[in-house]
Design a protein around this motif. Structure first.
Motif, PDB file in Angstrom:
ATOM      1  N   VAL A   1      -1.527  -7.362   7.685  1.00  0.00           N
ATOM      2  CA  VAL A   1      -1.070  -8.094   6.505  1.00  0.00           C
ATOM      3  C   VAL A   1       0.152  -7.374   5.951  1.00  0.00           C
ATOM      4  O   VAL A   1       0.261  -6.150   6.032  1.00  0.00           O
ATOM      5  CB  VAL A   1      -2.158  -8.206   5.422  1.00  0.00           C
ATOM      6  CG1 VAL A   1      -3.309  -9.082   5.897  1.00  0.00           C
ATOM      7  CG2 VAL A   1      -2.668  -6.839   4.983  1.00  0.00           C
ATOM      8  N   LEU A   2       1.055  -8.166   5.404  1.00  0.00           N
ATOM      9  CA  LEU A   2       2.237  -7.607   4.760  1.00  0.00           C
ATOM     10  C   LEU A   2       2.160  -7.899   3.267  1.00  0.00           C
ATOM     11  O   LEU A   2       2.267  -9.054   2.849  1.00  0.00           O
ATOM     12  CB  LEU A   2       3.521  -8.195   5.340  1.00  0.00           C
ATOM     13  CG  LEU A   2       4.818  -7.728   4.671  1.00  0.00           C
ATOM     14  CD1 LEU A   2       4.985  -6.215   4.792  1.00  0.00           C
ATOM     15  CD2 LEU A   2       6.031  -8.429   5.252  1.00  0.00           C
ATOM     16  N   ILE A   3       1.950  -6.871   2.487  1.00  0.00           N
ATOM     17  CA  ILE A   3       1.914  -6.991   1.030  1.00  0.00           C
ATOM     18  C   ILE A   3       3.346  -6.916   0.526  1.00  0.00           C
ATOM     19  O   ILE A   3       4.033  -5.911   0.728  1.00  0.00           O
ATOM     20  CB  ILE A   3       1.049  -5.870   0.421  1.00  0.00           C
ATOM     21  CG1 ILE A   3      -0.380  -5.953   0.959  1.00  0.00           C
ATOM     22  CG2 ILE A   3       1.054  -5.963  -1.106  1.00  0.00           C
ATOM     23  CD1 ILE A   3      -1.239  -4.744   0.626  1.00  0.00           C
ATOM     24  N   ASP A   4       3.796  -7.978  -0.113  1.00  0.00           N
ATOM     25  CA  ASP A   4       5.218  -8.095  -0.453  1.00  0.00           C
ATOM     26  C   ASP A   4       5.483  -7.833  -1.923  1.00  0.00           C
ATOM     27  O   ASP A   4       4.787  -8.353  -2.792  1.00  0.00           O
ATOM     28  CB  ASP A   4       5.725  -9.497  -0.105  1.00  0.00           C
ATOM     29  CG  ASP A   4       7.194  -9.669  -0.429  1.00  0.00           C
ATOM     30  OD1 ASP A   4       7.977  -8.776  -0.049  1.00  0.00           O
ATOM     31  OD2 ASP A   4       7.558 -10.658  -1.074  1.00  0.00           O
ATOM     32  N   ALA A   5       6.507  -7.036  -2.195  1.00  0.00           N
ATOM     33  CA  ALA A   5       6.933  -6.794  -3.575  1.00  0.00           C
ATOM     34  C   ALA A   5       8.396  -7.154  -3.791  1.00  0.00           C
ATOM     35  O   ALA A   5       8.929  -6.901  -4.875  1.00  0.00           O
ATOM     36  CB  ALA A   5       6.695  -5.337  -3.956  1.00  0.00           C
ATOM     37  N   GLU A   6       9.028  -7.751  -2.773  1.00  0.00           N
ATOM     38  CA  GLU A   6      10.422  -8.165  -2.946  1.00  0.00           C
ATOM     39  C   GLU A   6      10.500  -9.533  -3.607  1.00  0.00           C
ATOM     40  O   GLU A   6      11.288  -9.742  -4.538  1.00  0.00           O
ATOM     41  CB  GLU A   6      11.155  -8.194  -1.607  1.00  0.00           C
ATOM     42  CG  GLU A   6      12.634  -8.540  -1.779  1.00  0.00           C
ATOM     43  CD  GLU A   6      13.385  -8.706  -0.464  1.00  0.00           C
ATOM     44  OE1 GLU A   6      14.632  -8.719  -0.516  1.00  0.00           O
ATOM     45  OE2 GLU A   6      12.746  -8.826   0.585  1.00  0.00           O
ATOM     46  N   HIS A   7       9.721 -10.472  -3.131  1.00  0.00           N
ATOM     47  CA  HIS A   7       9.752 -11.836  -3.668  1.00  0.00           C
ATOM     48  C   HIS A   7       8.410 -12.238  -4.294  1.00  0.00           C
ATOM     49  O   HIS A   7       8.145 -13.424  -4.456  1.00  0.00           O
ATOM     50  CB  HIS A   7      10.101 -12.823  -2.556  1.00  0.00           C
ATOM     51  CG  HIS A   7      11.488 -12.656  -2.008  1.00  0.00           C
ATOM     52  ND1 HIS A   7      12.618 -12.862  -2.761  1.00  0.00           N
ATOM     53  CD2 HIS A   7      11.929 -12.296  -0.785  1.00  0.00           C
ATOM     54  CE1 HIS A   7      13.698 -12.649  -2.032  1.00  0.00           C
ATOM     55  NE2 HIS A   7      13.310 -12.290  -0.825  1.00  0.00           N
ATOM     56  N   SER A   8       7.597 -11.267  -4.628  1.00  0.00           N
ATOM     57  CA  SER A   8       6.247 -11.545  -5.124  1.00  0.00           C
ATOM     58  C   SER A   8       5.966 -10.732  -6.384  1.00  0.00           C
ATOM     59  O   SER A   8       6.593  -9.700  -6.618  1.00  0.00           O
ATOM     60  CB  SER A   8       5.215 -11.196  -4.044  1.00  0.00           C
ATOM     61  OG  SER A   8       5.503 -11.877  -2.842  1.00  0.00           O
TER      62      SER A   8
ATOM     63  N   MET B   1       0.947  -3.329   5.858  1.00  0.00           N
ATOM     64  CA  MET B   1       2.337  -2.925   5.675  1.00  0.00           C
ATOM     65  C   MET B   1       2.764  -3.410   4.296  1.00  0.00           C
ATOM     66  O   MET B   1       2.272  -4.437   3.818  1.00  0.00           O
ATOM     67  CB  MET B   1       3.222  -3.549   6.766  1.00  0.00           C
ATOM     68  CG  MET B   1       4.643  -3.010   6.816  1.00  0.00           C
ATOM     69  SD  MET B   1       5.646  -3.756   8.154  1.00  0.00           S
ATOM     70  CE  MET B   1       4.876  -3.020   9.602  1.00  0.00           C
ATOM     71  N   VAL B   2       3.662  -2.674   3.661  1.00  0.00           N
ATOM     72  CA  VAL B   2       4.114  -3.039   2.317  1.00  0.00           C
ATOM     73  C   VAL B   2       5.634  -3.087   2.292  1.00  0.00           C
ATOM     74  O   VAL B   2       6.303  -2.184   2.813  1.00  0.00           O
ATOM     75  CB  VAL B   2       3.601  -2.039   1.258  1.00  0.00           C
ATOM     76  CG1 VAL B   2       4.035  -2.489  -0.136  1.00  0.00           C
ATOM     77  CG2 VAL B   2       2.081  -1.910   1.320  1.00  0.00           C
ATOM     78  N   ARG B   3       6.154  -4.155   1.680  1.00  0.00           N
ATOM     79  CA  ARG B   3       7.608  -4.275   1.531  1.00  0.00           C
ATOM     80  C   ARG B   3       8.004  -4.036   0.080  1.00  0.00           C
ATOM     81  O   ARG B   3       7.634  -4.808  -0.808  1.00  0.00           O
ATOM     82  CB  ARG B   3       8.096  -5.655   1.971  1.00  0.00           C
ATOM     83  CG  ARG B   3       9.610  -5.796   1.844  1.00  0.00           C
ATOM     84  CD  ARG B   3      10.143  -7.053   2.497  1.00  0.00           C
ATOM     85  NE  ARG B   3       9.830  -8.264   1.760  1.00  0.00           N
ATOM     86  CZ  ARG B   3      10.348  -9.469   2.048  1.00  0.00           C
ATOM     87  NH1 ARG B   3      11.196  -9.592   3.067  1.00  0.00           N
ATOM     88  NH2 ARG B   3      10.007 -10.538   1.343  1.00  0.00           N
ATOM     89  N   PRO B   4       8.761  -2.957  -0.189  1.00  0.00           N
ATOM     90  CA  PRO B   4       9.275  -2.744  -1.542  1.00  0.00           C
ATOM     91  C   PRO B   4      10.408  -3.717  -1.841  1.00  0.00           C
ATOM     92  O   PRO B   4      10.937  -4.366  -0.934  1.00  0.00           O
ATOM     93  CB  PRO B   4       9.775  -1.301  -1.500  1.00  0.00           C
ATOM     94  CG  PRO B   4      10.124  -1.067  -0.076  1.00  0.00           C
ATOM     95  CD  PRO B   4       9.165  -1.894   0.731  1.00  0.00           C
ATOM     96  N   PRO B   5      10.815  -3.810  -3.098  1.00  0.00           N
ATOM     97  CA  PRO B   5      11.875  -4.761  -3.439  1.00  0.00           C
ATOM     98  C   PRO B   5      13.267  -4.315  -3.014  1.00  0.00           C
ATOM     99  O   PRO B   5      14.177  -5.143  -2.930  1.00  0.00           O
ATOM    100  CB  PRO B   5      11.779  -4.860  -4.960  1.00  0.00           C
ATOM    101  CG  PRO B   5      11.157  -3.574  -5.392  1.00  0.00           C
ATOM    102  CD  PRO B   5      10.217  -3.196  -4.296  1.00  0.00           C
ATOM    103  N   VAL B   6      13.421  -3.012  -2.719  1.00  0.00           N
ATOM    104  CA  VAL B   6      14.762  -2.502  -2.463  1.00  0.00           C
ATOM    105  C   VAL B   6      14.661  -1.189  -1.682  1.00  0.00           C
ATOM    106  O   VAL B   6      13.636  -0.495  -1.739  1.00  0.00           O
ATOM    107  CB  VAL B   6      15.508  -2.277  -3.800  1.00  0.00           C
ATOM    108  CG1 VAL B   6      14.810  -1.214  -4.632  1.00  0.00           C
ATOM    109  CG2 VAL B   6      16.965  -1.959  -3.605  1.00  0.00           C
ATOM    110  N   ASN B   7      15.707  -0.883  -0.954  1.00  0.00           N
ATOM    111  CA  ASN B   7      15.797   0.382  -0.223  1.00  0.00           C
ATOM    112  C   ASN B   7      16.246   1.465  -1.196  1.00  0.00           C
ATOM    113  O   ASN B   7      17.418   1.815  -1.264  1.00  0.00           O
ATOM    114  CB  ASN B   7      16.787   0.236   0.935  1.00  0.00           C
ATOM    115  CG  ASN B   7      16.896   1.487   1.794  1.00  0.00           C
ATOM    116  OD1 ASN B   7      16.123   2.426   1.653  1.00  0.00           O
ATOM    117  ND2 ASN B   7      17.880   1.494   2.684  1.00  0.00           N
TER     118      ASN B   7
END
Length: 267
Positions: A44-51, A73-79
């Motif tokens: 699963v990809l837990i998203d924080a960029e568009h969520s 896996m986790v996606r932050p909003p920014v690098n």
């Protein structure tokens, strides 16, 4: 009590010996994340960029999925070094960094996940879930082995630099985002356009040549299978919010007369 962290996403990918299929978790709900984690999908990809996800909700979702045989896996909003530090300290082991357009930006992400002298990650393991509050033996020395870093290729600039990005030491893999890629090519909303698909396939070939895995976002089954045939090692094939939206619309179309829905002003 000595503890041991679980395998990373790419360790699991190697052990599986096949492509891994997963889905987005975008609702911000630990309950929904747990339902998705128990679906039988690989990740699963837990998203924080568009969520609507902050540190607290990400932590709650990590707790919710931890009891299931699924990679998170986790996606932050920014690098961003500070944001990445906070995510790592929460216990995120697998990061997907969005909008990486150059080898320099990829190297910055690598530095953010490594302690000095190999990077710039701040040292706060005694205070953090990452080390289970120093219950993981020798966490500082072995932390990089417990973290996987995927960078997202989702622009023409990134696709043009994909070989250089793949060559950055510490980048474990790449993930293709056809929607933003299409937009950057002047083809907004046309992620199925043959021109976009050709760029995605070029990046898949580059990853194969570099000996690194590549993934892709593809909600269309035939497209997902085509990318898998082209060499994708992992795919995202749906999203929790999309499943709920489409299924609830199906209920409405089945049970609500068309004449009534046409008169509603709320949608």
């Amino acid at each position: 009590m000595p503890l041991q962290l679980g395998p990373t996403f790419f360790s699991a990918l190697t052990e599986a010996g096949r492509p891994l299929a997963g889905m987005w978790v975008c609702s911000g709900s630990p309950l929904v994340a747990e339902i998705c984690a128990g679906s039988g999908l690989d990740w699963v990809l837990i998203d924080a960029e568009h969520s609507p996800n902050g540190l607290e909700s990400i932590l709650a979702q990590l707790h919710a999925v931890s009891g299931y045989p699924v990679q998170a896996m986790v996606r932050p909003p920014v690098n961003d070094t500070v944001v990445i530090k906070q995510y790592l300290d929460l216990g995120v082991q697998n990061l997907l960094i969005p909008m990486v357009n150059s080898a320099f930006e990829a190297a910055s992400a690598v530095a953010a996940v490594r302690y000095p002298p190999h990077g710039v990650r701040g040292v706060g393991s005694a205070l953090a879930r990452a080390s289970r509050w120093n219950r993981v033996p020798d966490y500082l020395a072995s932390a990089s082995e417990s973290i996987s870093l995927t960078v997202q290729i989702e622009s023409e600039a990134a696709a043009s630099a994909v070989e250089e990005i793949l060559a950055v030491d510490g980048v474990d893999g790449i993930f293709l985002g056809p929607s933003d890629l299409a937009a950057s090519m002047g083809l907004l909303g046309q992620q199925e356009n043959p021109l976009v698909r050709a760029v995605v396939e070029h990046c898949l070939e580059a990853a194969k040549a570099a000996g690194k895995p590549a993934g892709v976002n593809a909600f269309n089954e035939s497209t997902a299978r085509a990318y898998l045939d082209a060499g994708a090692s992992f795919v995202l094939v749906g999203a929790d919010v999309a499943v709920l939206a489409r299924a609830s619309e199906g209920f409405a179309s089945t049970f609500i007369p068309v004449s009534e829905t046409a008169d509603r002003e709320s949608y």
